[in-house]
Motif scaffolding. Structure first.
Motif, mmCIF file in Angstrom:
data_model
loop_
_atom_site.group_PDB
_atom_site.id
_atom_site.type_symbol
_atom_site.label_atom_id
_atom_site.label_comp_id
_atom_site.label_asym_id
_atom_site.label_seq_id
_atom_site.Cartn_x
_atom_site.Cartn_y
_atom_site.Cartn_z
ATOM 1 N N ARG A 45 0.832 -1.211 0.000
ATOM 2 C CA ARG A 45 0.000 0.000 0.000
ATOM 3 C C ARG A 45 0.862 1.255 0.000
ATOM 4 N NH1 ARG A 45 -2.596 -3.182 3.789
ATOM 5 N NH2 ARG A 45 -1.849 -1.976 5.561
ATOM 6 N N ALA A 46 1.932 1.244 0.791
ATOM 7 C CA ALA A 46 2.771 2.428 0.918
ATOM 8 C C ALA A 46 3.538 2.728 -0.357
ATOM 9 C CB ALA A 46 3.750 2.241 2.076
ATOM 10 N N ALA A 47 3.860 1.695 -1.111
ATOM 11 C CA ALA A 47 4.638 1.886 -2.334
ATOM 12 C C ALA A 47 3.758 2.085 -3.557
ATOM 13 C CB ALA A 47 5.565 0.691 -2.556
ATOM 14 N N SER A 48 2.457 2.118 -3.363
ATOM 15 C CA SER A 48 1.557 2.294 -4.499
ATOM 16 C C SER A 48 1.533 3.751 -4.917
ATOM 17 C CB SER A 48 0.142 1.841 -4.137
ATOM 18 O OG SER A 48 -0.448 2.752 -3.218
ATOM 19 N N SER A 49 0.993 3.993 -6.091
ATOM 20 C CA SER A 49 0.913 5.374 -6.586
ATOM 21 C C SER A 49 -0.424 6.017 -6.244
ATOM 22 C CB SER A 49 1.110 5.389 -8.110
ATOM 23 O OG SER A 49 0.132 4.581 -8.739
ATOM 24 N N LEU A 90 7.691 0.544 11.709
ATOM 25 C CA LEU A 90 6.328 0.738 11.243
ATOM 26 C C LEU A 90 5.998 2.218 11.086
ATOM 27 C CD1 LEU A 90 3.590 -0.462 10.532
ATOM 28 C CD2 LEU A 90 3.070 -0.566 12.975
ATOM 29 N N GLU A 91 6.308 2.997 12.114
ATOM 30 C CA GLU A 91 6.019 4.433 12.043
ATOM 31 C C GLU A 91 6.859 5.100 10.952
ATOM 32 O OE1 GLU A 91 3.644 6.088 13.492
ATOM 33 O OE2 GLU A 91 2.946 4.423 14.732
ATOM 34 N N GLY A 92 8.086 4.628 10.766
ATOM 35 C CA GLY A 92 8.912 5.162 9.688
ATOM 36 C C GLY A 92 8.304 4.884 8.326
ATOM 37 N N ALA A 93 7.710 3.705 8.170
ATOM 38 C CA ALA A 93 7.046 3.376 6.908
ATOM 39 C C ALA A 93 5.831 4.276 6.691
ATOM 40 C CB ALA A 93 6.624 1.909 6.905
ATOM 41 N N GLY A 133 9.909 4.092 -2.531
ATOM 42 C CA GLY A 133 10.509 4.620 -1.319
ATOM 43 C C GLY A 133 10.962 3.518 -0.373
ATOM 44 N N PRO A 134 11.567 3.898 0.755
ATOM 45 C CA PRO A 134 12.107 2.904 1.685
ATOM 46 C C PRO A 134 11.059 1.998 2.310
ATOM 47 C CG PRO A 134 12.220 5.123 2.628
ATOM 48 C CD PRO A 134 11.854 5.284 1.187
ATOM 49 N N ALA A 135 9.793 2.383 2.306
ATOM 50 C CA ALA A 135 8.749 1.536 2.905
ATOM 51 C C ALA A 135 8.653 0.181 2.219
ATOM 52 C CB ALA A 135 7.395 2.248 2.860
#
Length: 213
Positions: A108-112, A172-175, A186-188
């Protein structure tokens, strides 16, 4: 001659009940508060999007602050549903159960798409006032999440469960935050691998200590 029995038309299915104003307000708040931030969304814009009136909003919620807290409670329920889903797939493997959530979050975090991290984290940043209803919900949730991480770390057999739990929580919070800065690529995207290595190092250290006794 036999009499014809008049045909009886099948009853029409009942029409779907229109959504209550309070439900429309909550759904609209969920979407707008998450995408734009709670402070940035005015009451006028919210009721216009929900198709209700201001009196309808204030009959259901005493203030915008209370609506924000209600949004976060709904968001929290969604979070726990995702977080605990892995436990149903891997009831006897806490590491694998946690990885189900981390894998999904990385995707989810790496999606556009419109991923904006954790709504509860965002609310805590937006509202530094300790007594604000939204911040109270966010802080209570994060405390519960930290406790749950420690339970999982102990179940994994970590040498120092509290330290492992805090390390996983920091990842987790960093992601959550970095995904809003870097988006796709990104790094996530490395969250599952980083978390797995941290877990394995902690558990392996304990196993090594046992062998040396």
């Amino acid at each position: 001659m036999a009499r014809k029995t008049p045909s009886v038309a099948a009853p029409s299915p009942p029409a779907a009940s229109p959504k209550l104003a309070a439900d429309r307000i909550r759904e609209t708040a969920r979407r707008m508060f998450y995408q734009d931030g709670i402070r940035a969304v005015g009451v006028d814009a919210l009721v216009a999007q929900a198709g209700v009136t201001k009196p309808s909003l204030y009959r259901s919620f005493s203030s915008k602050d209370e609506l924000a807290a209600s949004y976060l409670r709904d968001y929290e329920a969604e979070f726990w549903s995702k977080f605990e889903a892995g436990g149903q797939q891997h009831p006897d493997d806490p590491r694998a159960a946690l990885m189900v959530y981390f894998d999904g979050l990385a995707q989810r975090a790496a999606s556009s798409g419109g991923y904006r991290g954790c709504g509860l984290t965002n609310a805590a940043v937006e509202y530094p006032e300790p007594d604000h209803p939204a911040r109270r919900v966010a802080v209570a949730h994060k405390a519960q999440l930290r406790k749950r991480m420690a339970e999982l770390a102990r179940a994994m057999g970590a040498d120092d469960a509290d330290m492992l739990a805090d390390g996983l929580l920091l990842l987790l919070e960093g992601a959550f935050v970095s995904s809003q800065l870097f988006g796709r690529g990104g790094p996530a995207r490395h969250l599952p691998e980083a978390a797995g290595r941290l877990i394995d190092a902690s558990v392996r250290r304990r196993s090594g200590n046992k062998k040396g006794v």
